[in-house]
Scaffold this active site. Sequence first.
Site, PDB file in Angstrom:
ATOM      1  N   HIS A   1      23.981 107.062 -62.565  1.00 22.32           N
ATOM      2  CA  HIS A   1      22.864 107.736 -61.918  1.00 22.32           C
ATOM      3  C   HIS A   1      22.467 108.945 -62.767  1.00 22.32           C
ATOM      4  O   HIS A   1      23.215 109.395 -63.640  1.00 22.32           O
ATOM      5  CB  HIS A   1      23.247 108.175 -60.510  1.00 22.32           C
ATOM      6  CG  HIS A   1      23.333 107.032 -59.549  1.00 22.32           C
ATOM      7  ND1 HIS A   1      23.552 107.211 -58.198  1.00 22.32           N
ATOM      8  CD2 HIS A   1      23.219 105.688 -59.736  1.00 22.32           C
ATOM      9  CE1 HIS A   1      23.575 106.036 -57.597  1.00 22.32           C
ATOM     10  NE2 HIS A   1      23.376 105.099 -58.507  1.00 22.32           N
TER      11      HIS A   1
ATOM     12  N   GLU B   1      22.199 112.153 -62.220  1.00 22.95           N
ATOM     13  CA  GLU B   1      23.042 113.345 -62.169  1.00 22.95           C
ATOM     14  C   GLU B   1      24.282 113.183 -63.051  1.00 22.95           C
ATOM     15  O   GLU B   1      24.652 114.087 -63.797  1.00 22.95           O
ATOM     16  CB  GLU B   1      23.479 113.623 -60.722  1.00 22.95           C
ATOM     17  CG  GLU B   1      22.320 113.847 -59.755  1.00 22.95           C
ATOM     18  CD  GLU B   1      21.887 112.585 -59.045  1.00 22.95           C
ATOM     19  OE1 GLU B   1      21.554 112.664 -57.857  1.00 22.95           O
ATOM     20  OE2 GLU B   1      21.887 111.512 -59.686  1.00 22.95           O
TER      21      GLU B   1
ATOM     22  N   CYS C   1      23.203 110.904 -54.084  1.00 21.93           N
ATOM     23  CA  CYS C   1      23.866 109.978 -53.168  1.00 21.93           C
ATOM     24  C   CYS C   1      25.213 110.546 -52.702  1.00 21.93           C
ATOM     25  O   CYS C   1      25.831 111.362 -53.373  1.00 21.93           O
ATOM     26  CB  CYS C   1      24.059 108.616 -53.825  1.00 21.93           C
ATOM     27  SG  CYS C   1      25.116 108.640 -55.287  1.00 21.93           S
TER      28      CYS C   1
ATOM     29  N   ALA D   1      -9.688  91.381 -61.063  1.00 21.27           N
ATOM     30  CA  ALA D   1     -10.749  91.674 -62.023  1.00 21.27           C
ATOM     31  C   ALA D   1     -11.980  90.933 -61.549  1.00 21.27           C
ATOM     32  O   ALA D   1     -11.938  89.708 -61.348  1.00 21.27           O
ATOM     33  CB  ALA D   1     -10.344  91.216 -63.422  1.00 21.27           C
TER      34      ALA D   1
ATOM     35  N   SER E   1     -12.331  81.869 -65.180  1.00 24.22           N
ATOM     36  CA  SER E   1     -12.283  83.324 -65.003  1.00 24.22           C
ATOM     37  C   SER E   1     -11.989  84.101 -66.282  1.00 24.22           C
ATOM     38  O   SER E   1     -11.890  85.319 -66.248  1.00 24.22           O
ATOM     39  CB  SER E   1     -11.220  83.678 -63.954  1.00 24.22           C
ATOM     40  OG  SER E   1      -9.954  83.232 -64.373  1.00 24.22           O
TER      41      SER E   1
ATOM     42  N   TRP F   1     -12.915  85.655 -69.969  1.00 26.42           N
ATOM     43  CA  TRP F   1     -12.254  86.882 -69.553  1.00 26.42           C
ATOM     44  C   TRP F   1     -13.278  87.765 -68.877  1.00 26.42           C
ATOM     45  O   TRP F   1     -14.347  88.002 -69.432  1.00 26.42           O
ATOM     46  CB  TRP F   1     -11.660  87.619 -70.764  1.00 26.42           C
ATOM     47  CG  TRP F   1     -10.532  86.905 -71.414  1.00 26.42           C
ATOM     48  CD1 TRP F   1     -10.565  86.180 -72.555  1.00 26.42           C
ATOM     49  CD2 TRP F   1      -9.184  86.858 -70.951  1.00 26.42           C
ATOM     50  NE1 TRP F   1      -9.318  85.687 -72.854  1.00 26.42           N
ATOM     51  CE2 TRP F   1      -8.452  86.096 -71.878  1.00 26.42           C
ATOM     52  CE3 TRP F   1      -8.546  87.395 -69.847  1.00 26.42           C
ATOM     53  CZ2 TRP F   1      -7.090  85.849 -71.714  1.00 26.42           C
ATOM     54  CZ3 TRP F   1      -7.199  87.151 -69.700  1.00 26.42           C
ATOM     55  CH2 TRP F   1      -6.488  86.392 -70.630  1.00 26.42           C
TER      56      TRP F   1
ATOM     57  N   GLU G   1      -1.741  88.832 -57.980  1.00 25.64           N
ATOM     58  CA  GLU G   1      -2.789  88.634 -58.983  1.00 25.64           C
ATOM     59  C   GLU G   1      -3.762  87.507 -58.656  1.00 25.64           C
ATOM     60  O   GLU G   1      -4.581  87.145 -59.490  1.00 25.64           O
ATOM     61  CB  GLU G   1      -2.155  88.392 -60.355  1.00 25.64           C
ATOM     62  CG  GLU G   1      -1.525  89.627 -60.970  1.00 25.64           C
ATOM     63  CD  GLU G   1      -1.506  89.586 -62.484  1.00 25.64           C
ATOM     64  OE1 GLU G   1      -2.530  89.243 -63.090  1.00 25.64           O
ATOM     65  OE2 GLU G   1      -0.452  89.902 -63.052  1.00 25.64           O
TER      66      GLU G   1
END
Length: 359
Positions: A52, A54, A80, A159, A173, A175, A298
Site C-alpha cells: 500500500h 503508506e 487501512c 461517438a 461507423s 470513423w 461502448e
Amino acid sequence: MPTRDEIFMERCIELAGKGAGYVSPNPLVGCVIVKNGKIVAEGFHKKYGAFHAERAAINSALKKGISLKGAELFVNLEPCAHFGKTPPCSNLIVEHKFSRVVIGIKDPYHLVAGKGIRLLKNSGIEVKVGVLEEECREINRFFFKLVTTGLPYVMIKTAQTLDGKIADIKNRSKWISSPKSRRLVHALRANYDAVLVGKNTVKHDNPELTVRMIKGRDPIRVVIDKKAELSLKNKVFAGRFSANTIMITSHLANISRIKGLEKLGVKIIYCKSTNGIIDINDALKKLASIGVSSIMVEGGSFTYSEFIKKNLVDEFMIFIAPKIMGSGIEAFSIPNQFKNFKQFNYYTSGTDVLVNIKK
C-alpha cells in the site's frame, strides 16, 4: 491560494493516479512523508497485491536512513486497519511514531470505515481528515461506487455526429470521431476494468476492444449475447486475448456455441433475463463479484438504452463530430433528462466536442 496541507494532498492525489488501471478493485492511493516542512519520501499503490502507499513511502524513507519519529504523513484515503493482501497500514504508522497524519477522505469500505482513524487517534497521533475531500472522492469514484453499492461504476462512451447518429443505415461507423478522440478512448480503456458491448456491435463492427494507440493495460472485454449467437471468429474471441473476454448470456444460450467459447478460454456468465432481455443489474452484480469495479460501455444503441432505463449510468462521455449523417442509427433511443446528474463539462478533442456528464 492552497494551504500547506492542500499542497501536500495534491501531491498524494498525483501519486495515486499512477496506479490507475493496475490496482483494481483496490483504491488509488498516494502518500507523502513530510519532515521539517519538506517531503522526504513518497509512495503509491502500484498494483493489486503490492505494498500500500503508506508502506511504500515508509520503506522509501527507511532506505534513506530517515528517522520517522515526529514526521507527518499525508495520504488521500484513510489508512487501512485490517489484514488483507498486506498488513494494516495504521499499525505501521503507529509503530514508526509519526506525530501527525493528514487524510483526504474517510474510507467507506466496511472493514476500514473510521477504524484506521480511531486507531491513530487512540495512539496519540494528531489526525486531520477532509483535505481536498471532493478531489479525493473523485479519483476513487470507481472504488467508492463498488464498496457502497456492490455495483461497478458505469460510464457510457459514444461517438456520434451532429445529428446524433453512431452509424449509417448499414451499421457502418468507422470513423466518426477524430484521431485525437480515438487516442483518448484507448487511454480510457486502459483505466477501466472492463469494456462492454452488445451483440450487434460485435456483429457489425467486429471490434478488438484492446488498448493500441497508447501504452496501457488491456481491459476485460465483456459481450452481451443472450443466445450466444455470435461467430467464434470475431476478434473479441480470437487470439491471445480470448481468456480476457467474458460473455454475458442467459438460459437461451446455444450450448454448442458456449462449449466452443469455453474451449477458447472465454468466461461465461449466465444472468437473469426478462422477455428475452438480459437483466443488466444482475449482470453488473455478477461482474462486481469477480472484482470488476468499473465498466466502459461502448455500444450500441440498444445496450445504451438498457443501462439508461435501469438508471445504472454514472457518467457519459459523448464525442460529437462535425459531421451530419442524415439517416442512420441513433445513439440514444429513449429520452433522458439527466435529472440525477450534477456535473456538465465541455471540451475540444481534435475536431470533436467532448461532452462529459457525471452524477
